[in-house]
Design an enzyme around this catalytic site. Structure first.
Site, PDB file in Angstrom:
ATOM      1  N   ASN A   1       0.694  -1.211   0.146  1.00  0.00           N
ATOM      2  CA  ASN A   1      -0.002   0.048  -0.111  1.00  0.00           C
ATOM      3  C   ASN A   1       0.995   1.244  -0.035  1.00  0.00           C
ATOM      4  O   ASN A   1       1.996   1.286   0.611  1.00  0.00           O
ATOM      5  CB  ASN A   1      -1.032  -0.208   1.051  1.00  0.00           C
ATOM      6  CG  ASN A   1      -0.373   0.069   2.599  1.00  0.00           C
ATOM      7  OD1 ASN A   1       0.695  -0.700   2.548  1.00  0.00           O
ATOM      8  ND2 ASN A   1      -1.084   0.638   3.517  1.00  0.00           N
TER       9      ASN A   1
ATOM     10  N   GLU B   1       0.380   5.257   0.916  1.00  0.00           N
ATOM     11  CA  GLU B   1      -0.581   6.404   1.149  1.00  0.00           C
ATOM     12  C   GLU B   1      -0.124   7.579   0.594  1.00  0.00           C
ATOM     13  O   GLU B   1       0.985   7.860   0.161  1.00  0.00           O
ATOM     14  CB  GLU B   1      -0.652   6.285   2.708  1.00  0.00           C
ATOM     15  CG  GLU B   1      -1.529   5.103   3.148  1.00  0.00           C
ATOM     16  CD  GLU B   1      -1.575   5.045   4.566  1.00  0.00           C
ATOM     17  OE1 GLU B   1      -2.298   4.063   5.194  1.00  0.00           O
ATOM     18  OE2 GLU B   1      -1.086   5.764   5.177  1.00  0.00           O
ATOM     19  N   ASN B   2      -0.935   8.615   0.800  1.00  0.00           N
ATOM     20  CA  ASN B   2      -0.661   9.962   0.049  1.00  0.00           C
ATOM     21  C   ASN B   2      -1.328  10.860   1.077  1.00  0.00           C
ATOM     22  O   ASN B   2      -2.402  10.776   1.861  1.00  0.00           O
ATOM     23  CB  ASN B   2      -1.465  10.107  -1.357  1.00  0.00           C
ATOM     24  CG  ASN B   2      -0.868  11.298  -1.954  1.00  0.00           C
ATOM     25  OD1 ASN B   2      -1.491  12.437  -1.645  1.00  0.00           O
ATOM     26  ND2 ASN B   2      -0.006  11.212  -2.727  1.00  0.00           N
ATOM     27  N   ALA B   3      -0.406  12.095   1.367  1.00  0.00           N
ATOM     28  CA  ALA B   3      -0.858  13.323   2.294  1.00  0.00           C
ATOM     29  C   ALA B   3      -2.233  13.671   1.981  1.00  0.00           C
ATOM     30  O   ALA B   3      -2.890  14.067   2.668  1.00  0.00           O
ATOM     31  CB  ALA B   3      -0.078  14.314   2.208  1.00  0.00           C
TER      32      ALA B   3
ATOM     33  N   TYR C   1      -4.599  11.718   0.790  1.00  0.00           N
ATOM     34  CA  TYR C   1      -5.232  10.721   1.255  1.00  0.00           C
ATOM     35  C   TYR C   1      -6.043  10.179  -0.016  1.00  0.00           C
ATOM     36  O   TYR C   1      -5.957   8.767  -0.282  1.00  0.00           O
ATOM     37  CB  TYR C   1      -6.458  11.005   2.344  1.00  0.00           C
ATOM     38  CG  TYR C   1      -6.009  10.900   3.724  1.00  0.00           C
ATOM     39  CD1 TYR C   1      -5.149  12.044   3.892  1.00  0.00           C
ATOM     40  CD2 TYR C   1      -6.365  10.059   4.615  1.00  0.00           C
ATOM     41  CE1 TYR C   1      -4.848  11.929   5.306  1.00  0.00           C
ATOM     42  CE2 TYR C   1      -6.004  10.312   5.930  1.00  0.00           C
ATOM     43  CZ  TYR C   1      -5.209  11.132   6.260  1.00  0.00           C
ATOM     44  OH  TYR C   1      -4.650  11.240   7.388  1.00  0.00           O
TER      45      TYR C   1
ATOM     46  N   CYS D   1      -3.928   0.763  -2.670  1.00  0.00           N
ATOM     47  CA  CYS D   1      -3.868  -0.346  -1.854  1.00  0.00           C
ATOM     48  C   CYS D   1      -2.780  -1.405  -2.516  1.00  0.00           C
ATOM     49  O   CYS D   1      -2.526  -1.299  -3.643  1.00  0.00           O
ATOM     50  CB  CYS D   1      -5.290  -1.478  -1.871  1.00  0.00           C
ATOM     51  SG  CYS D   1      -6.683  -0.622  -1.258  1.00  0.00           S
TER      52      CYS D   1
ATOM     53  N   GLU E   1      -3.081  -4.599  -3.218  1.00  0.00           N
ATOM     54  CA  GLU E   1      -3.360  -5.337  -4.184  1.00  0.00           C
ATOM     55  C   GLU E   1      -3.516  -4.744  -5.420  1.00  0.00           C
ATOM     56  O   GLU E   1      -3.225  -5.435  -6.471  1.00  0.00           O
ATOM     57  CB  GLU E   1      -4.957  -5.812  -3.857  1.00  0.00           C
ATOM     58  CG  GLU E   1      -5.168  -6.555  -2.500  1.00  0.00           C
ATOM     59  CD  GLU E   1      -5.414  -5.664  -1.376  1.00  0.00           C
ATOM     60  OE1 GLU E   1      -4.751  -4.685  -1.119  1.00  0.00           O
ATOM     61  OE2 GLU E   1      -6.309  -5.975  -0.482  1.00  0.00           O
TER      62      GLU E   1
ATOM     63  N   CYS F   1     -10.145  -4.644   0.317  1.00  0.00           N
ATOM     64  CA  CYS F   1     -11.282  -3.937   0.173  1.00  0.00           C
ATOM     65  C   CYS F   1     -12.191  -3.886  -1.081  1.00  0.00           C
ATOM     66  O   CYS F   1     -12.200  -4.823  -1.968  1.00  0.00           O
ATOM     67  CB  CYS F   1     -10.994  -2.393   0.357  1.00  0.00           C
ATOM     68  SG  CYS F   1     -10.230  -1.747  -1.148  1.00  0.00           S
TER      69      CYS F   1
ATOM     70  N   CYS G   1     -10.831  -3.089  -4.399  1.00  0.00           N
ATOM     71  CA  CYS G   1      -9.692  -3.956  -4.796  1.00  0.00           C
ATOM     72  C   CYS G   1     -10.280  -5.284  -5.337  1.00  0.00           C
ATOM     73  O   CYS G   1     -10.059  -5.959  -6.382  1.00  0.00           O
ATOM     74  CB  CYS G   1      -8.790  -4.435  -3.587  1.00  0.00           C
ATOM     75  SG  CYS G   1      -7.475  -3.032  -3.365  1.00  0.00           S
TER      76      CYS G   1
HETATM   77 ZN   LIG Z   1      -8.013  -2.045  -1.617  1.00  0.00          ZN
END
Ligand SMILES: [Zn+2]
Length: 154
Positions: free
Chosen positions: A55, A57-59, A61, A66, A68, A104, A107
């Protein structure tokens, strides 16, 4: 269900432990400074190639991706569009994976694009502690490419 699936023929050519090991390695590269939830994934193509992802992430959001989808993007961008299985490991920061991390909803739909309903989803805590599902169990009555009559063969 887990023991039933482990005994059937279509699992014979799926290297379950290798996929889990690859996902665990990929998890170490997770970029998750905001949630602290680190995920690794390893996808198996029909040609038995393995692509991994973590995964990211990003500031801001929303651009977060993900593990996957990272793995799938790597496989597809290398020309492999038929996928057979995926292993997912995820947990709070640290070396211990204390829970099963399921894909999720987004995904699951992305997996569906490149996989049939018999696609195998492995959620694992370790190489010896895992559960196995078919995609059709996690995404029943799904919508996929074959639902679009005008699907283009790109
Ligand atoms: Zn996902």
């Amino acid at each position: 269900m887990e023991s039933e699936l482990k005994s059937v023929d279509f699992l014979q050519d799926i290297p379950v432990k290798e996929l889990i090991c690859s996902a665990l390695e990929a998890r170490k590269k997770a970029y998750a400074p905001y949630s602290g939830y680190m995920v690794g994934a390893a996808v198996l193509t029909n040609e038995l190639r393995i692509y991994t992802g973590c995964n990211i992430e990003n500031a801001s959001y929303t651009p977060t991706i993900c593990a996957e989808r990272t793995a799938i993007a790597k496989a597809v961008s290398e020309g492999w569009r038929k996928l057979k299985a995926i292993a997912v490991v995820g947990s709070e920061q640290g070396d211990m994976v204390s829970q099963y991390a399921f894909p999720c909803g987004v995904c699951r739909q992305v997996i569906r694009e490149f996989a049939g309903e018999q696609f195998i989803v492995i959620v694992a805590k370790s190489e010896s502690d895992y559960k196995i599902y078919r995609l059709c169990e996690l995404l029943p009555e799904s919508f996929g490419p074959e639902n679009l009559k005008s699907e283009r063969k790109l």
